[in-house]
Design an enzyme around this catalytic site. Structure first.
Site, PDB file in Angstrom:
ATOM      1  N   CYS A   1       0.853  -1.196   0.000  1.00 16.41           N
ATOM      2  CA  CYS A   1       0.000   0.000   0.000  1.00 16.41           C
ATOM      3  C   CYS A   1       0.886   1.242   0.000  1.00 16.41           C
ATOM      4  O   CYS A   1       1.989   1.226   0.552  1.00 16.41           O
ATOM      5  CB  CYS A   1      -0.876  -0.032   1.246  1.00 16.41           C
ATOM      6  SG  CYS A   1      -1.873   1.446   1.515  1.00 16.41           S
TER       7      CYS A   1
ATOM      8  N   SER B   1       0.700   3.716   1.765  1.00 11.40           N
ATOM      9  CA  SER B   1       0.972   4.196   3.129  1.00 11.40           C
ATOM     10  C   SER B   1       2.290   3.631   3.669  1.00 11.40           C
ATOM     11  O   SER B   1       2.963   4.287   4.473  1.00 11.40           O
ATOM     12  CB  SER B   1      -0.174   3.830   4.065  1.00 11.40           C
ATOM     13  OG  SER B   1      -1.370   4.431   3.616  1.00 11.40           O
TER      14      SER B   1
ATOM     15  N   HIS C   1       4.849   5.926   2.638  1.00 10.71           N
ATOM     16  CA  HIS C   1       4.888   7.153   3.450  1.00 10.71           C
ATOM     17  C   HIS C   1       5.810   6.967   4.657  1.00 10.71           C
ATOM     18  O   HIS C   1       6.402   7.929   5.149  1.00 10.71           O
ATOM     19  CB  HIS C   1       3.492   7.522   3.956  1.00 10.71           C
ATOM     20  CG  HIS C   1       2.530   7.956   2.892  1.00 10.71           C
ATOM     21  ND1 HIS C   1       2.889   8.776   1.861  1.00 10.71           N
ATOM     22  CD2 HIS C   1       1.216   7.706   2.719  1.00 10.71           C
ATOM     23  CE1 HIS C   1       1.825   8.997   1.092  1.00 10.71           C
ATOM     24  NE2 HIS C   1       0.808   8.348   1.583  1.00 10.71           N
TER      25      HIS C   1
ATOM     26  N   HIS D   1       0.840  -3.534   6.353  1.00  9.16           N
ATOM     27  CA  HIS D   1      -0.367  -3.447   7.197  1.00  9.16           C
ATOM     28  C   HIS D   1      -1.584  -3.994   6.467  1.00  9.16           C
ATOM     29  O   HIS D   1      -2.700  -3.792   6.912  1.00  9.16           O
ATOM     30  CB  HIS D   1      -0.588  -1.986   7.598  1.00  9.16           C
ATOM     31  CG  HIS D   1      -0.828  -1.106   6.412  1.00  9.16           C
ATOM     32  ND1 HIS D   1       0.192  -0.660   5.607  1.00  9.16           N
ATOM     33  CD2 HIS D   1      -1.975  -0.633   5.870  1.00  9.16           C
ATOM     34  CE1 HIS D   1      -0.328   0.060   4.629  1.00  9.16           C
ATOM     35  NE2 HIS D   1      -1.643   0.085   4.750  1.00  9.16           N
TER      36      HIS D   1
ATOM     37  N   CYS E   1      -6.751  -3.357   4.137  1.00  6.48           N
ATOM     38  CA  CYS E   1      -6.592  -1.907   4.017  1.00  6.48           C
ATOM     39  C   CYS E   1      -7.267  -1.407   2.748  1.00  6.48           C
ATOM     40  O   CYS E   1      -8.351  -0.854   2.782  1.00  6.48           O
ATOM     41  CB  CYS E   1      -5.130  -1.465   4.056  1.00  6.48           C
ATOM     42  SG  CYS E   1      -5.001   0.331   3.780  1.00  6.48           S
TER      43      CYS E   1
HETATM   44  N1  LIG Z   1      -7.373   7.080   4.606  1.00  4.64           N
HETATM   45  C1  LIG Z   1      -6.993   5.821   4.708  1.00  4.64           C
HETATM   46  O1  LIG Z   1      -7.482   5.074   5.550  1.00  4.64           O
HETATM   47  C2  LIG Z   1      -5.949   5.286   3.778  1.00  4.64           C
HETATM   48  C3  LIG Z   1      -5.698   3.917   3.726  1.00  4.64           C
HETATM   49  C4  LIG Z   1      -4.781   3.441   2.799  1.00  4.64           C
HETATM   50  C5  LIG Z   1      -4.116   4.300   1.966  1.00  4.64           C
HETATM   51  N2  LIG Z   1      -4.365   5.640   2.066  1.00  4.64           N
HETATM   52  C6  LIG Z   1      -3.710   6.606   1.184  1.00  4.64           C
HETATM   53  O2  LIG Z   1      -4.414   6.627  -0.043  1.00  4.64           O
HETATM   54  C7  LIG Z   1      -3.522   7.068  -1.065  1.00  4.64           C
HETATM   55  C8  LIG Z   1      -3.573   6.109  -2.245  1.00  4.64           C
HETATM   56  O3  LIG Z   1      -2.968   4.869  -1.881  1.00  4.64           O
HETATM   57  P1  LIG Z   1      -2.687   3.751  -2.989  1.00  4.64           P
HETATM   58  O4  LIG Z   1      -2.072   2.604  -2.268  1.00  4.64           O
HETATM   59  O5  LIG Z   1      -3.889   3.527  -3.818  1.00  4.64           O
HETATM   60  O6  LIG Z   1      -1.570   4.504  -3.856  1.00  4.64           O
HETATM   61  P2  LIG Z   1      -0.982   4.177  -5.334  1.00  4.64           P
HETATM   62  O7  LIG Z   1       0.352   4.793  -5.383  1.00  4.64           O
HETATM   63  O8  LIG Z   1      -1.128   2.727  -5.617  1.00  4.64           O
HETATM   64  O9  LIG Z   1      -1.988   4.949  -6.299  1.00  4.64           O
HETATM   65  C9  LIG Z   1      -2.021   6.345  -6.397  1.00  4.64           C
HETATM   66  C10 LIG Z   1      -2.481   6.715  -7.800  1.00  4.64           C
HETATM   67  O10 LIG Z   1      -2.600   8.149  -7.852  1.00  4.64           O
HETATM   68  C11 LIG Z   1      -2.178   8.572  -9.128  1.00  4.64           C
HETATM   69  N3  LIG Z   1      -1.867  10.001  -9.045  1.00  4.64           N
HETATM   70  C12 LIG Z   1      -0.769  10.596  -8.520  1.00  4.64           C
HETATM   71  N4  LIG Z   1      -0.883  11.943  -8.606  1.00  4.64           N
HETATM   72  C13 LIG Z   1      -2.097  12.196  -9.185  1.00  4.64           C
HETATM   73  C14 LIG Z   1      -2.806  13.379  -9.518  1.00  4.64           C
HETATM   74  N5  LIG Z   1      -2.295  14.585  -9.257  1.00  4.64           N
HETATM   75  N6  LIG Z   1      -4.024  13.260 -10.099  1.00  4.64           N
HETATM   76  C15 LIG Z   1      -4.560  12.049 -10.339  1.00  4.64           C
HETATM   77  N7  LIG Z   1      -3.937  10.894 -10.026  1.00  4.64           N
HETATM   78  C16 LIG Z   1      -2.727  10.967  -9.458  1.00  4.64           C
HETATM   79  C17 LIG Z   1      -0.998   7.674  -9.445  1.00  4.64           C
HETATM   80  O11 LIG Z   1      -0.735   7.627 -10.844  1.00  4.64           O
HETATM   81  C18 LIG Z   1      -1.491   6.344  -8.906  1.00  4.64           C
HETATM   82  O12 LIG Z   1      -2.173   5.587  -9.897  1.00  4.64           O
HETATM   83  C19 LIG Z   1      -2.150   7.181  -0.390  1.00  4.64           C
HETATM   84  O13 LIG Z   1      -1.957   8.523   0.038  1.00  4.64           O
HETATM   85  C20 LIG Z   1      -2.301   6.280   0.801  1.00  4.64           C
HETATM   86  O14 LIG Z   1      -1.401   6.579   1.847  1.00  4.64           O
HETATM   87  C21 LIG Z   1      -5.272   6.138   2.936  1.00  4.64           C
HETATM   88 ZN   LIG Z   2      -2.910   0.897   3.459  1.00  2.00          ZN
END
Ligand SMILES: NC(=O)c1ccc[n+]([C@@H]2O[C@H](COP(=O)([O-])OP(=O)(O)OC[C@H]3O[C@@H](n4cnc5c(N)ncnc54)[C@H](O)[C@@H]3O)[C@@H](O)[C@H]2O)c1
Ligand SMILES: [Zn+2]
Ligand SMILES: [Zn+2]
Length: 369
Positions: free
Chosen positions: A40, A42, A45, A61, A167
């Site tokens: 993920c 995160s 991060h 996680h 997650c």
């Molecule tokens: N709130 C929560 O509970 C929670 C849980 C898990 C993950 N997250 C967060 O969610 C986010 C996404 O996680 P993920 O694992 O899917 O990430 P990921 O890296 O797999 O996917 C992110 C996507 O965003 C795209 N992207 C980047 N910049 C962009 C922009 N300006 N406009 C449009 N698209 C854009 C990328 O090309 C990519 O496809 C992360 O910040 C992660 O930490 C939050």
């Molecule tokens: Zn996650």
């Protein structure tokens, strides 16, 4: 016992695969043989410091495995049970849990410390105690976690798919269904199509959205998004603005879900331009913890009655929603198979995260079995 895990010793350094000494489970704890863990954003991060977690740490996680042993007092699971970890523990008893908000369980605060509930570590390497991300540490062949993090599941569900609901899938699906409250006929935009955004698309579709706009700069993501339920795609928020304006006769989207890799305060105003009158922006992506400034037209907020809400773990109740989402998977209404692009051995974790960052993967999964 001895196990093998990916250890993060310093920020922005490679994952180090090494032998880890793992203590027996103590009161309320469970020893789990890991079978699969999703990669993920995160976890990344933690590498970059956008989430300034304590190091050295075993991250990961989004995991699933089989219970091998339980410590004194454990009642939720027994040896042999198949479990998915909830990345926020769900004690079931605190004010948040008992009012239907397990994603905000008060014990999440202790999990964020990276220590076990009693404030100590079970993992050790090179003579040092290791922290575990949210008390889990799924980038390992075995781990010890609190029973509050364990959700027993149907053993028929393959664990390399089940891990995703620990997650990403619950987070994305719940961001659409619970936090955004997508309903029949809604127009929805999902910004960022990684593991989270892909699940948000599926949640929006299942909830009855009419038009679903998927926004991602990577072409492969836009192609995949169409298979997962997007009716329209755009390469940027700016491009999406014109498209949505045209397709909705200027009304814009009643629900917009932000799930890019790293949130940026500078992009919030343009994301809010996609939101309709009385519409809602759900902020699911994580912004760097140190960031405190955003761009935003407050007049737009007032005059159009728009709202912005955050969502952790899809505003879901893991003890209820994890088994439910897995039932939707086995029943054919939630395509977890479509989310997994590539699988890696533990030693391939660096490649897995490189593939996440280059946009090759919707989700990469570690095969730990
Ligand atoms: N709130 C929560 O509970 C929670 C849980 C898990 C993950 N997250 C967060 O969610 C986010 C996404 O996680 P993920 O694992 O899917 O990430 P990921 O890296 O797999 O996917 C992110 C996507 O965003 C795209 N992207 C980047 N910049 C962009 C922009 N300006 N406009 C449009 N698209 C854009 C990328 O090309 C990519 O496809 C992360 O910040 C992660 O930490 C939050
Ligand atoms: Zn996650
Ligand atoms: Zn609780």
């Amino acid at each position: 016992m001895r196990t093998k895990a990916a250890v993060l010793w310093e920020r922005n350094s490679p994952w180090s695969i090494e032998d880890v000494e793992l203590d027996d489970p103590r009161d309320g704890e469970v020893l789990v043989r890991m079978v699969a863990s999703g990669l993920c954003h995160s976890d990344d991060h933690a590498v970059t410091g956008d989430l300034p977690v304590a190091l050295p740490m075993v991250c990961g996680h989004e995991g699933a495995g089989v219970v091998e042993a339980v410590g004194p007092g454990v009642r939720r699971v027994k040896p042999g049970d198949h479990v998915v970890f909830a990345f926020i523990p769900a004690c079931g008893e605190c004010p948040s849990c008992s009012t239907g908000h397990q994603n905000l369980c008060d014990n999440g605060a202790s999990a964020l410390s990276g220590l076990k509930v009693d404030g100590t570590s079970r993992h050790h390497a090179q003579g040092q105690d290791l922290y575990t991300l949210v008390g889990l540490g799924t980038f390992s062949h075995h781990t010890v976690v609190h029973e509050w993090s364990c959700v027993p599941i149907d053993p028929q569900v393959p664990l390399d798919r089940a891990c995703l609901v620990g997650c990403g899938v619950t987070t994305g699906w719940g961001s659409a269904v619970y936090a955004a409250e997508v309903g029949p006929g809604d127009d929805v935009a999902v910004i960022g199509i990684g593991g989270i955004g892909a699940a948000a698309l599926m949640g929006a579709k299942l909830a009855g959205a009419e038009r679903i706009f998927a926004i991602d700069p990577v072409e492969l993501k836009r192609d995949e998004a169409k298979k997962l339920g997007a009716t329209h795609v755009a390469a940027s928020v700016e491009e999406a603005f014109g498209l949505i304006q045209q397709e909705t006769w200027g009304r814009m989207c009643s629900k917009v879900i932000a799930c890019v890799g790293v949130g940026s305060g500078a992009e919030v105003a343009s994301q809010m331009r996609l939101v309709a009158k009385r519409g809602r922006l759900v902020v699911t992506n994580i912004h760097p913890m140190a960031e405190t400034e955003v761009t935003l037209s407050m007049a737009d907020l007032t005059l159009m009655e728009k709202s912005i809400v955050g969502s952790i773990f899809g505003s879901a109740n893991p003890l209820f929603d994890i088994p439910r989402l897995l039932r939707l998977y086995t029943g054919g209404q939630l395509d977890l198979d479509a989310i997994v692009t590539n699988t890696y051995p533990l030693e391939g974790i660096g490649q897995g995260f490189a593939d996440m960052k280059s946009g090759t993967n919707i989700r990469g999964v570690l095969d730990l079995g």
